[in-house]
Design a protein around this motif. Structure first.
Motif, short mmCIF file in Angstrom:
data_model
loop_
_atom_site.label_atom_id
_atom_site.label_comp_id
_atom_site.label_asym_id
_atom_site.label_seq_id
_atom_site.Cartn_x
_atom_site.Cartn_y
_atom_site.Cartn_z
N LYS A 56 38.46 7.46 52.77
CA LYS A 56 37.84 8.48 51.93
C LYS A 56 36.33 8.27 51.97
CE LYS A 56 41.70 8.90 48.72
NZ LYS A 56 42.10 8.74 47.30
N LEU A 57 35.62 9.29 52.45
CA LEU A 57 34.16 9.25 52.55
C LEU A 57 33.58 10.27 51.57
CD1 LEU A 57 31.56 8.27 54.17
CD2 LEU A 57 31.86 10.38 55.48
N PHE A 59 38.18 9.81 58.75
CA PHE A 59 37.95 9.90 57.32
C PHE A 59 38.14 11.31 56.80
CE2 PHE A 59 33.55 10.60 58.92
CZ PHE A 59 33.24 11.78 58.27
N ASP A 60 38.39 11.39 55.50
CA ASP A 60 38.41 12.67 54.79
C ASP A 60 37.16 12.71 53.92
OD1 ASP A 60 40.84 13.79 55.70
OD2 ASP A 60 41.97 12.53 54.30
N LEU A 61 36.43 13.80 53.98
CA LEU A 61 35.27 13.99 53.12
C LEU A 61 35.79 14.44 51.76
CD1 LEU A 61 32.17 13.86 53.07
CD2 LEU A 61 32.17 16.30 53.62
N VAL A 62 35.72 13.55 50.76
CA VAL A 62 36.35 13.82 49.46
C VAL A 62 35.36 14.27 48.39
CG1 VAL A 62 38.30 12.29 49.91
CG2 VAL A 62 36.25 11.37 48.79
N TYR A 63 34.05 14.18 48.67
CA TYR A 63 33.04 14.62 47.71
C TYR A 63 31.72 14.73 48.45
CZ TYR A 63 30.22 14.69 43.42
OH TYR A 63 29.35 15.03 42.41
N LYS A 71 33.96 19.29 42.40
CA LYS A 71 33.14 19.16 41.19
C LYS A 71 33.09 17.75 40.62
CE LYS A 71 32.43 23.59 41.09
NZ LYS A 71 31.42 24.07 41.98
N ALA A 72 34.19 16.98 40.69
CA ALA A 72 34.24 15.66 40.06
C ALA A 72 34.36 14.58 41.13
CB ALA A 72 35.43 15.58 39.11
N TYR A 73 33.63 13.50 40.92
CA TYR A 73 33.68 12.39 41.86
C TYR A 73 35.06 11.73 41.76
CZ TYR A 73 32.11 8.52 44.74
OH TYR A 73 31.97 7.62 45.77
N PRO A 74 35.76 11.59 42.89
CA PRO A 74 37.13 11.06 42.84
C PRO A 74 37.15 9.54 42.75
CG PRO A 74 36.54 11.61 45.09
CD PRO A 74 35.38 12.03 44.23
N GLU A 75 38.29 9.00 42.40
CA GLU A 75 38.49 7.55 42.41
C GLU A 75 38.98 7.14 43.79
OE1 GLU A 75 40.82 5.99 39.22
OE2 GLU A 75 39.82 7.25 37.74
N GLY A 76 38.84 5.86 44.10
CA GLY A 76 39.38 5.33 45.34
C GLY A 76 38.61 5.71 46.58
N VAL A 77 37.31 5.96 46.45
CA VAL A 77 36.49 6.29 47.62
C VAL A 77 36.21 5.00 48.39
CG1 VAL A 77 34.24 7.18 48.35
CG2 VAL A 77 35.48 8.29 46.48
N THR A 117 32.39 0.75 49.07
CA THR A 117 31.13 0.48 49.77
C THR A 117 30.11 1.58 49.49
OG1 THR A 117 32.33 -0.62 51.58
CG2 THR A 117 30.06 0.07 52.03
N ILE A 118 29.00 1.18 48.86
CA ILE A 118 27.90 2.11 48.61
C ILE A 118 26.81 1.86 49.63
CG2 ILE A 118 26.02 2.75 47.04
CD1 ILE A 118 27.83 2.25 44.71
#
Length: 167
Positions: free
Chosen positions: A5-6, A35-39, A46-52, A79-80
């Motif tokens: 998840k990216l 990867f999947d672009l999740v945000y 709209k909302a930042y997901p968990e598990g990125v 990872t940020i």
């Protein structure tokens, strides 16, 4: 194969880093298979997901909304990557810091710099309250990787992501 998840995030900056991300061309296509672009500001989530797994954070923290979001990001992300000079050092976004107060910057922009309707917007929801000092991401939360550049080149973005997105 489970895709990673990216996410990409745009705080206080100009979006130049996201433009470089889109310039990845073939590398982006190759990475997208993993990867999947999740945000992202380039999507309508709209909302930042968990598990990125990985997030590219563009821009410095300039307002209270940025502070809230970066804490949510740190809690929900492995990872940020501080993505670009504004995220790494504050860069252009932090030019207002010598004024020591957001109110001085607002006064310069909305009162002294305005020809008509000289007033600082104050109705709720107009814009998030500004921080008195603009700060890079690592001043607020731990950052795993710093990717400097204004903006970082597509090659450097690819080089930073490829080892993280292994088979």
């Amino acid at each position: 194969m489970t895709k990673l998840k990216l996410a990409t995030v745009w705080l206080g900056g100009c979006s130049g880093c996201h433009m470089s991300f889109l310039d990845l061309d073939k590398c982006l296509i190759d990475l997208a298979a993993k990867f999947d672009l999740v945000y992202s500001p380039i999507s309508d989530i709209k909302a930042y997901p968990e598990g990125v797994d990985i997030v590219l954070v563009e821009g410095a923290s300039a307002n209270e909304e940025h502070l809230e979001l970066i804490h949510i990001i740190r809690q929900g992300t492995k990872t940020i990557i501080a993505f670009g000079d504004c995220a790494v050092t504050g860069n252009v976004t932090a030019i207002r810091n010598p004024f020591f107060s957001a109110n001085i910057s607002l006064r310069l922009a909305y009162i002294e710099g305005a020809d008509v309707n000289q007033q600082i917007p104050h109705a709720p929801g107009i814009f998030p309250p500004l921080l008195d000092k603009v700060v890079p991401v690592h001043y607020i939360v731990p950052v795993d990787i710093c990717l400097p550049g204004c903006p970082p080149s597509a090659l450097s973005i690819c080089a930073a992501l490829e080892p993280l997105i292994k088979d």
